[in-house]
Enzyme design. Sequence first.
Site, PDB file in Angstrom:
ATOM      1  N   ASP A  16       0.824  -1.221   0.000  1.00 18.55           N
ATOM      2  CA  ASP A  16       0.000   0.000   0.000  1.00 18.55           C
ATOM      3  C   ASP A  16       0.853   1.264   0.000  1.00 18.55           C
ATOM      4  O   ASP A  16       0.689   2.144   0.866  1.00 18.55           O
ATOM      5  CB  ASP A  16      -0.934   0.015   1.210  1.00 18.55           C
ATOM      6  CG  ASP A  16      -1.721  -1.266   1.369  1.00 18.55           C
ATOM      7  OD1 ASP A  16      -2.139  -1.818   0.345  1.00 18.55           O
ATOM      8  OD2 ASP A  16      -1.908  -1.721   2.512  1.00 18.55           O
ATOM      9  N   GLU A 179     -11.494   1.086  -2.408  1.00 11.94           N
ATOM     10  CA  GLU A 179     -10.788   1.405  -1.172  1.00 11.94           C
ATOM     11  C   GLU A 179      -9.557   2.251  -1.494  1.00 11.94           C
ATOM     12  O   GLU A 179      -9.394   2.745  -2.616  1.00 11.94           O
ATOM     13  CB  GLU A 179     -10.360   0.112  -0.457  1.00 11.94           C
ATOM     14  CG  GLU A 179      -9.497  -0.801  -1.320  1.00 11.94           C
ATOM     15  CD  GLU A 179      -9.240  -2.156  -0.691  1.00 11.94           C
ATOM     16  OE1 GLU A 179      -9.660  -2.379   0.453  1.00 11.94           O
ATOM     17  OE2 GLU A 179      -8.609  -3.002  -1.358  1.00 11.94           O
TER      18      GLU A 179
END
Length: 473
Positions: A16, A179
């Site tokens: 991420d 997301e």
Amino acid sequence: MSRTYRNPVLNADWSDPDVIRVGADFYLTASTFTKVPGLPILHSRDLVNWTIIGHAFTSGYDDVRPGCGVWAPSLRHHDGRFWIFYGDPDVGICVVSAVDPRGPWTAPHVVKPGLGLIDPCPLWDDDGQAYLVHGWARSRAGVNNRLTLHRMAPDARKVLDGGTLIIDGDLLPGYRTLEGPKLYKRDGTYWIFAPAGGVEQGWQSVFRAASIFGPYEDRIVLRQGGTDVNGPHQGGWVDTPSGGHWFMHFQDRGPYGRVVHLQPMEWNGGWPVMGTDGEPVPGGPVPVEGGGPGAPATSDDFAGPRLGLQWSWQANPDPAWWELRDGRLRLACVPGPDDLGQRPSVLGQRLPGDPCTVTTSLTLDGEGRAGLAVIGTTSAWAGLERTRGGTVLVCGDMEPVPVEHGSPVTVGARVGDGAIVTWLADTGAGPREIGAPFQATQGRWVGAVLGLFAAGSGTGQAIFDAFTVDIER
């Protein structure tokens, strides 16, 4: 001749990623879940060669909680400070900040408490108003596939409203698991870069609107297409001093974790175009000339006053667990779970995404067991064990081999294609293969970990000489 790069530029589990530029310097951070220290800070001058310069998160949980902790951070520079917002799905949205990215960083502060609040990203607008966007984790909140926006206090101490649903993925054909939003403003237009479709098979979308509250229109800007880069998504957009645009994102590679790719990006018709016509590139010209070589540290000679920045514990460490002395690492043989994935006192680092050979020299002083491990959902190790009957070399189901007590033994692992681990040992007659091959496995949202451990009643200690990682490129 211009230098070139090949993807992935960070070939290990830098999950991420988010990236920013401050002047001529680039900085990157990544998810670390329950590792301590966490939130690594990486520095680069060219977006290709990166080194670890510190951590923003220094204290976490006392026990191992796979998949919990620090999720999907956003890194920003505002008002003379570096800011990292991250979600802890069991706590809420948190923030840390620092004047110097090397630290010290403030203690985590909860901006918005609640279950299932994840993937936050701030924006300080031109008029001084601050905003915060975030996603949702179904496992805690019961919902996902949607993005919520808050007005936020400019000092990031709290949100100022109950939140507005600005993008509902359930209303977008084919969308699932929306997301990881990153919020930007460019030429008066608000942009949200957000992945969807899941980590293994997903894609990268971009949303734009004239008002920060929407309505937003969307476009898919990066997908696997005809390449072998599955699920290319979730990362950050960054520009260079010369005006170039780039996107850094991850690819899920199972036991290797989420490796980081670099895509060229252009603006065409009011939308960003990533890679080659929206598909990942294998590499290309280095974005900035003169950056110099660099890579996150892996080997450690244990000669410094502190552990290398590549190391982390699986939960909050006890100072009694370890000591650096005389160029060696000493680990106390402390009690803990037999499952190495649940043992807080394992000292670990990321498994390289390229084939490599890892070695260390181990001496066992007193009773206990210790060694080199590869840890994921399943784990295996090679090392020494001492009981009242003597000291033996052990590895899985192989017959233990007696060794002279107090003598160093070299243990190692050759990690080949597909993350197949072949164990090695040298008891004085030269290196040889031992035990059975082991298939490394990913953990909960993370790749496999190379670990050093020592276990026992607390009376023994393991002494490790230099830890060496030779990566094949």
